[in-house]
Write an enzyme that holds these catalytic residues in place. Structure first.
Site, PDB file in Angstrom:
ATOM      1  N   CYS A  73      25.123  36.135  43.430  1.00 46.02           N
ATOM      2  CA  CYS A  73      25.725  37.466  43.551  1.00 46.02           C
ATOM      3  C   CYS A  73      25.988  38.033  42.161  1.00 46.02           C
ATOM      4  CB  CYS A  73      27.073  37.388  44.271  1.00 46.02           C
ATOM      5  SG  CYS A  73      27.102  36.427  45.771  1.00 46.02           S
ATOM      6  N   ASP A  74      25.967  39.343  42.066  1.00 47.63           N
ATOM      7  CA  ASP A  74      26.373  39.976  40.824  1.00 47.63           C
ATOM      8  C   ASP A  74      26.724  41.430  41.090  1.00 47.63           C
ATOM      9  OD1 ASP A  74      26.525  39.201  37.850  1.00 47.63           O
ATOM     10  OD2 ASP A  74      25.735  41.242  37.836  1.00 47.63           O
ATOM     11  N   SER A  75      27.516  41.987  40.192  1.00 47.83           N
ATOM     12  CA  SER A  75      27.866  43.405  40.243  1.00 47.83           C
ATOM     13  C   SER A  75      27.735  43.987  38.846  1.00 47.83           C
ATOM     14  CB  SER A  75      29.305  43.602  40.735  1.00 47.83           C
ATOM     15  OG  SER A  75      29.449  43.148  42.057  1.00 47.83           O
TER      16      SER A  75
END
EC number: 3.6.1.9
Length: 198
Positions: A73-75
């Protein structure tokens, strides 16, 4: 086959747990700075960066767990001017980020990628537009007194699930995307893959 979350994010872990997903945690060791610098040097589309980082994190852990599903996951946060922000490394850095965003809109993109047997089997990203209000220096100081160092783990320097909601005047987009995990598309895939009950 187990699901492994390649993230140490407390909020992502809490969202998955609340949704009834069983998983293990294995933090990914990825040089995000190098990936971002290469990305910017090649003048690639910033809206896709979160997806690239999510895949890199999933792959880094999948190399050690070839028989499991690994979720990365990443933002990312992109200003109106197209600049990418990183996680603040100090209280002063957080203050600078927040002052830069004050009175303007920015785009937060969250992405997920799942690797199985060395191949990406699922990838999804979603974006939200958040508009910060013009806040006073005294509010900013109070906010940082309450929220630092926890917001050092947050790319925008805020957590909407706390006092950070008071930084904003408008939010457009999916709640889970803003929290860092496009949960509904992810759950749909996990049901399809028989990781959670359909």
């Amino acid at each position: 086959m187990a699901l492994i979350l390649a993230s140490s994010s407390k909020i992502r872990s809490a969202l998955l747990t609340a949704a009834g997903v069983t998983f293990a945690i294995q933090t990914a060791e990825v040089d995000e700075t190098a990936i971002k610098e290469k990305w910017q040097a090649e003048k690639r589309d910033n809206s896709q960066l979160a997806l690239t980082l999510a895949e890199a994190k999933a792959q880094a852990v999948a190399d050690h767990y070839p028989d499991d599903l690994v979720l990365g996951c990443d933002s990312t946060v992109m200003t109106e001017e197209g600049a990418l922000l990183s996680k603040p490394v100090s209280r002063q850095d957080a203050a600078d980020h927040l002052r830069l965003l004050a009175g303007k809109s920015h785009i937060l993109t969250s992405a997920v990628a799942i690797i199985e047997k060395g191949k990406t089997v699922f990838r999804h990203h979603d974006s939200a537009t958040l508009t910060m209000r013009d806040f006073s220096d005294s509010f900013l100081s109070h906010y940082l007194d309450q929220e630092w160092p926890e917001i050092g783990y947050c790319v925008g320097g805020y957590r909407l699930e706390g006092l950070g909601i008071q930084l904003f005047e408008a939010i457009q987009g999916d709640h889970f995307t803003i929290m860092g995990l496009p949960l509904l598309p992810l759950l749909a895939y996990l049901r399809k893959a028989s990781i959670v009950e359909a």
